[in-house]
Write a protein that holds these residues in place. Structure first.
Motif, PDB file in Angstrom:
ATOM      1  N   ALA A   5      39.756  66.463  71.470  1.00  0.00           N
ATOM      2  CA  ALA A   5      39.606  66.909  69.888  1.00  0.00           C
ATOM      3  C   ALA A   5      39.807  68.301  69.622  1.00  0.00           C
ATOM      4  CB  ALA A   5      38.341  66.178  69.093  1.00  0.00           C
ATOM      5  N   SER A   6      40.474  69.086  70.456  1.00  0.00           N
ATOM      6  CA  SER A   6      40.895  70.646  70.054  1.00  0.00           C
ATOM      7  C   SER A   6      41.854  70.833  69.017  1.00  0.00           C
ATOM      8  CB  SER A   6      40.925  71.378  71.331  1.00  0.00           C
ATOM      9  OG  SER A   6      41.961  70.567  72.034  1.00  0.00           O
ATOM     10  N   GLY A   7      42.322  69.523  68.582  1.00  0.00           N
ATOM     11  CA  GLY A   7      43.443  69.537  67.859  1.00  0.00           C
ATOM     12  C   GLY A   7      44.853  69.519  68.321  1.00  0.00           C
ATOM     13  N   LYS A   8      44.996  69.162  69.578  1.00  0.00           N
ATOM     14  CA  LYS A   8      46.302  69.227  70.164  1.00  0.00           C
ATOM     15  C   LYS A   8      47.301  68.255  69.348  1.00  0.00           C
ATOM     16  CE  LYS A   8      44.526  67.379  74.079  1.00  0.00           C
ATOM     17  NZ  LYS A   8      43.099  67.715  73.796  1.00  0.00           N
ATOM     18  N   SER A   9      46.739  66.976  68.925  1.00  0.00           N
ATOM     19  CA  SER A   9      47.775  66.108  68.599  1.00  0.00           C
ATOM     20  C   SER A   9      48.375  66.308  67.214  1.00  0.00           C
ATOM     21  CB  SER A   9      47.054  64.608  68.442  1.00  0.00           C
ATOM     22  OG  SER A   9      46.524  64.155  69.760  1.00  0.00           O
ATOM     23  N   SER A  10      47.233  66.816  66.268  1.00  0.00           N
ATOM     24  CA  SER A  10      47.626  67.052  65.036  1.00  0.00           C
ATOM     25  C   SER A  10      48.741  68.241  64.884  1.00  0.00           C
ATOM     26  CB  SER A  10      46.410  67.100  63.996  1.00  0.00           C
ATOM     27  OG  SER A  10      45.336  66.891  64.444  1.00  0.00           O
ATOM     28  N   VAL A  11      48.352  69.231  65.783  1.00  0.00           N
ATOM     29  CA  VAL A  11      48.881  70.365  65.950  1.00  0.00           C
ATOM     30  C   VAL A  11      50.324  70.256  66.548  1.00  0.00           C
ATOM     31  CG1 VAL A  11      49.210  72.580  66.876  1.00  0.00           C
ATOM     32  CG2 VAL A  11      47.141  72.030  65.592  1.00  0.00           C
ATOM     33  N   GLY A  12      50.228  69.575  67.582  1.00  0.00           N
ATOM     34  CA  GLY A  12      51.665  69.066  68.345  1.00  0.00           C
ATOM     35  C   GLY A  12      52.576  68.344  67.615  1.00  0.00           C
TER      36      GLY A  12
ATOM     37  N   ASP B 193      52.501  62.588  73.351  1.00  0.00           N
ATOM     38  CA  ASP B 193      51.028  62.864  73.734  1.00  0.00           C
ATOM     39  C   ASP B 193      50.517  62.229  75.079  1.00  0.00           C
ATOM     40  OD1 ASP B 193      48.257  63.030  73.614  1.00  0.00           O
ATOM     41  OD2 ASP B 193      48.030  62.323  71.642  1.00  0.00           O
ATOM     42  N   THR B 194      50.352  62.971  76.172  1.00  0.00           N
ATOM     43  CA  THR B 194      50.073  62.187  77.358  1.00  0.00           C
ATOM     44  C   THR B 194      48.808  61.421  77.576  1.00  0.00           C
ATOM     45  OG1 THR B 194      49.279  64.206  78.512  1.00  0.00           O
ATOM     46  CG2 THR B 194      51.775  63.938  78.568  1.00  0.00           C
ATOM     47  N   GLY B 195      47.838  61.953  76.620  1.00  0.00           N
ATOM     48  CA  GLY B 195      46.260  61.099  76.537  1.00  0.00           C
ATOM     49  C   GLY B 195      46.953  59.719  76.437  1.00  0.00           C
ATOM     50  N   ILE B 196      47.940  59.535  75.665  1.00  0.00           N
ATOM     51  CA  ILE B 196      47.927  58.104  75.263  1.00  0.00           C
ATOM     52  C   ILE B 196      47.965  57.123  76.416  1.00  0.00           C
ATOM     53  CG2 ILE B 196      49.488  56.418  74.098  1.00  0.00           C
ATOM     54  CD1 ILE B 196      50.026  58.470  71.959  1.00  0.00           C
TER      55      ILE B 196
ATOM     56  N   GLN C 161      50.427  58.324  64.381  1.00  0.00           N
ATOM     57  CA  GLN C 161      51.313  59.226  64.609  1.00  0.00           C
ATOM     58  C   GLN C 161      52.380  58.503  65.264  1.00  0.00           C
ATOM     59  OE1 GLN C 161      48.986  62.067  66.907  1.00  0.00           O
ATOM     60  NE2 GLN C 161      49.433  63.494  65.208  1.00  0.00           N
ATOM     61  N   VAL C 162      52.009  57.498  66.119  1.00  0.00           N
ATOM     62  CA  VAL C 162      53.195  56.824  66.890  1.00  0.00           C
ATOM     63  C   VAL C 162      52.538  55.189  67.273  1.00  0.00           C
ATOM     64  CG1 VAL C 162      53.930  58.643  68.436  1.00  0.00           C
ATOM     65  CG2 VAL C 162      51.939  57.458  69.286  1.00  0.00           C
ATOM     66  N   THR C 163      53.352  54.259  67.518  1.00  0.00           N
ATOM     67  CA  THR C 163      52.754  53.152  67.836  1.00  0.00           C
ATOM     68  C   THR C 163      52.943  52.724  69.377  1.00  0.00           C
ATOM     69  OG1 THR C 163      53.637  52.017  65.751  1.00  0.00           O
ATOM     70  CG2 THR C 163      53.264  50.462  67.801  1.00  0.00           C
ATOM     71  N   VAL C 164      51.894  52.516  69.865  1.00  0.00           N
ATOM     72  CA  VAL C 164      51.442  52.367  71.304  1.00  0.00           C
ATOM     73  C   VAL C 164      51.439  50.761  71.653  1.00  0.00           C
ATOM     74  CG1 VAL C 164      50.021  52.895  73.233  1.00  0.00           C
ATOM     75  CG2 VAL C 164      49.906  54.581  71.133  1.00  0.00           C
ATOM     76  N   THR C 165      52.347  50.273  72.594  1.00  0.00           N
ATOM     77  CA  THR C 165      52.441  49.031  73.034  1.00  0.00           C
ATOM     78  C   THR C 165      51.861  48.846  74.741  1.00  0.00           C
ATOM     79  OG1 THR C 165      54.445  48.571  73.264  1.00  0.00           O
ATOM     80  CG2 THR C 165      53.502  48.072  71.201  1.00  0.00           C
ATOM     81  N   VAL C 166      51.225  47.958  75.032  1.00  0.00           N
ATOM     82  CA  VAL C 166      51.008  47.606  76.350  1.00  0.00           C
ATOM     83  C   VAL C 166      51.361  46.134  76.423  1.00  0.00           C
ATOM     84  CG1 VAL C 166      49.068  47.166  78.111  1.00  0.00           C
ATOM     85  CG2 VAL C 166      48.875  49.349  76.667  1.00  0.00           C
TER      86      VAL C 166
ATOM     87  N   GLY D 214      37.700  77.508  62.627  1.00  0.00           N
ATOM     88  CA  GLY D 214      37.887  78.203  61.344  1.00  0.00           C
ATOM     89  C   GLY D 214      39.315  78.215  61.022  1.00  0.00           C
ATOM     90  N   LEU D 215      40.073  77.949  61.811  1.00  0.00           N
ATOM     91  CA  LEU D 215      41.661  77.788  61.436  1.00  0.00           C
ATOM     92  C   LEU D 215      42.099  76.393  61.031  1.00  0.00           C
ATOM     93  CD1 LEU D 215      43.307  79.755  64.320  1.00  0.00           C
ATOM     94  CD2 LEU D 215      42.779  80.649  62.068  1.00  0.00           C
ATOM     95  N   SER D 216      42.790  76.382  59.948  1.00  0.00           N
ATOM     96  CA  SER D 216      43.442  75.071  59.595  1.00  0.00           C
ATOM     97  C   SER D 216      44.539  74.626  60.439  1.00  0.00           C
ATOM     98  CB  SER D 216      43.944  75.095  58.017  1.00  0.00           C
ATOM     99  OG  SER D 216      44.966  76.062  58.004  1.00  0.00           O
ATOM    100  N   ILE D 217      44.891  73.295  60.296  1.00  0.00           N
ATOM    101  CA  ILE D 217      45.933  72.785  61.115  1.00  0.00           C
ATOM    102  C   ILE D 217      47.280  73.644  60.782  1.00  0.00           C
ATOM    103  CG2 ILE D 217      47.584  70.858  61.749  1.00  0.00           C
ATOM    104  CD1 ILE D 217      44.897  69.172  61.493  1.00  0.00           C
ATOM    105  N   PRO D 218      47.745  73.980  59.769  1.00  0.00           N
ATOM    106  CA  PRO D 218      48.887  74.642  59.333  1.00  0.00           C
ATOM    107  C   PRO D 218      49.018  76.240  59.860  1.00  0.00           C
ATOM    108  CG  PRO D 218      48.275  73.658  57.513  1.00  0.00           C
ATOM    109  CD  PRO D 218      47.006  73.323  58.378  1.00  0.00           C
ATOM    110  N   GLN D 219      47.624  76.491  59.877  1.00  0.00           N
ATOM    111  CA  GLN D 219      47.567  77.823  60.404  1.00  0.00           C
ATOM    112  C   GLN D 219      47.950  78.192  62.073  1.00  0.00           C
ATOM    113  OE1 GLN D 219      43.677  78.772  58.976  1.00  0.00           O
ATOM    114  NE2 GLN D 219      44.349  80.277  57.722  1.00  0.00           N
ATOM    115  N   VAL D 220      47.378  76.943  62.424  1.00  0.00           N
ATOM    116  CA  VAL D 220      47.714  76.894  64.126  1.00  0.00           C
ATOM    117  C   VAL D 220      49.215  76.585  64.426  1.00  0.00           C
ATOM    118  CG1 VAL D 220      46.993  75.873  66.127  1.00  0.00           C
ATOM    119  CG2 VAL D 220      45.228  76.059  64.624  1.00  0.00           C
ATOM    120  N   VAL D 221      49.699  75.722  63.657  1.00  0.00           N
ATOM    121  CA  VAL D 221      50.910  75.382  63.646  1.00  0.00           C
ATOM    122  C   VAL D 221      51.959  76.438  63.180  1.00  0.00           C
ATOM    123  CG1 VAL D 221      52.965  73.967  62.551  1.00  0.00           C
ATOM    124  CG2 VAL D 221      50.632  73.085  63.036  1.00  0.00           C
TER     125      VAL D 221
END
Ligand code: CDP
Length: 256
Positions: free
Chosen positions: A11-18, A31-34, A79-84, A216-223
């Motif tokens: 939850a450091s923001g990787k997915s939203s930012v990425g 997103d390899t965590g998936i 963000q994506v659909t994941v199927t197994v 303290g940073l918003s997602i758009p700021q990190v992007v």
């Protein structure tokens, strides 16, 4: 090579930012965590002991995981659909039960071997532009250090653990799920510990990674910071100018 790696703790923001960086640059979002979550879900589903190295390793080998862009009727915040094996597990891989077991599965050397080979192959293909996108943004724990160490732009996102637990609580609440912050915080601490302390591919910034504190940073700021770095570190070319328009849904998902 046009590849951006984004590593960091839970939850450091990787997915939203990425996701947004990928959309802006017309890069593949991966997103390899998936993959680790999907294997964990399959292991639990089959009643296999998560600590059984061989049995869990076999699940990683035989499970077919697909990650695709959501279809129009699937717009529920994903963000994506994941199927197994063709079953939609997009939300099932994000339950507290998967959260509690995924780090054990991800520390398994057989699982890392199987998933690592797949990740590197996808990263190299899309990073070279051969996959139809202009490049790739890959999120995880070891992407800059192990999976794609030659990537020209490496990012490490971080934030204090209580802030990360708060964000995860908000995400779960938005989906109507349990939001016991004390428990989320405890689970997250444990997961960070296992991810950072494991023998193979532990969570850590690559020596040449750009560290970004997202508190303290918003997602758009990190992007914005990452897109600026991309302009100097990558070869974005004239053919694919940066898309500076407002966010749209459903682009840049992994299509394999
Ligand atoms: O979304 P969140 O940051 O909570 O986690 P995630 O990125 O979906 O990753 C879930 C788990 O998969 C992590 O806690 C790691 O144990 C594992 N993982 C990993 O070991 N290596 C990666 N490249 C990505 C995830």
């Amino acid at each position: 090579m046009n590849a951006i790696t984004i590593d960091g703790p839970a939850a450091s923001g990787k997915s939203s930012v990425g996701f947004e960086v990928a959309r802006r640059l017309d890069f593949l979002f991966f997103d390899t965590g998936i993959l680790y979550r999907a294997v964990t879900w399959a292991v639990l589903q089959q009643g296999i002991d998560v600590a059984d190295i061989e049995a869990v390793g076999q699940v990683a080998e035989r499970t077919r995981i697909d990650i695709t862009a959501p279809e129009s009727q699937q717009r529920d915040g994903r963000q994506v659909t994941v199927t197994v094996d063709d079953k939609d597990v997009t939300w099932a891989v994000r339950t507290p039960r998967v959260d509690q077991n995924v780090s054990t599965v991800a520390a398994n050397r057989l699982v890392r071997q199987t998933l690592g080979v797949q990740q590197r192959r996808i990263g190299l293909r899309h990073g070279s532009g051969a996959g139809g996108k202009a490049g790739v943004v890959m999120m995880g724990r070891d992407i800059g250090t192990v999976i794609l160490p030659e990537a020209p732009l490496k990012i490490y996102l971080d934030a204090p653990v209580d802030e990360r637990a708060r964000r995860r609580g908000q995400e779960l609440a938005a989906r109507g799920r349990e939001t016991d912050i004390a428990r989320i915080l405890e689970d997250m601490r444990r997961r960070d510990e296992v991810d950072s302390g494991r023998a193979i591919a532990p969570l850590r910034p690559a020596d040449d990674a750009h560290l970004i504190q997202t508190f303290g940073l918003s997602i758009p700021q990190v992007v914005e910071k990452i897109v600026l770095l991309a302009q100097t570190h990558l070869e974005l070319g004239q053919a694919r100018p940066l898309d500076l328009t407002a966010p749209q849904e459903g682009t840049g998902a992994l299509q394999e």
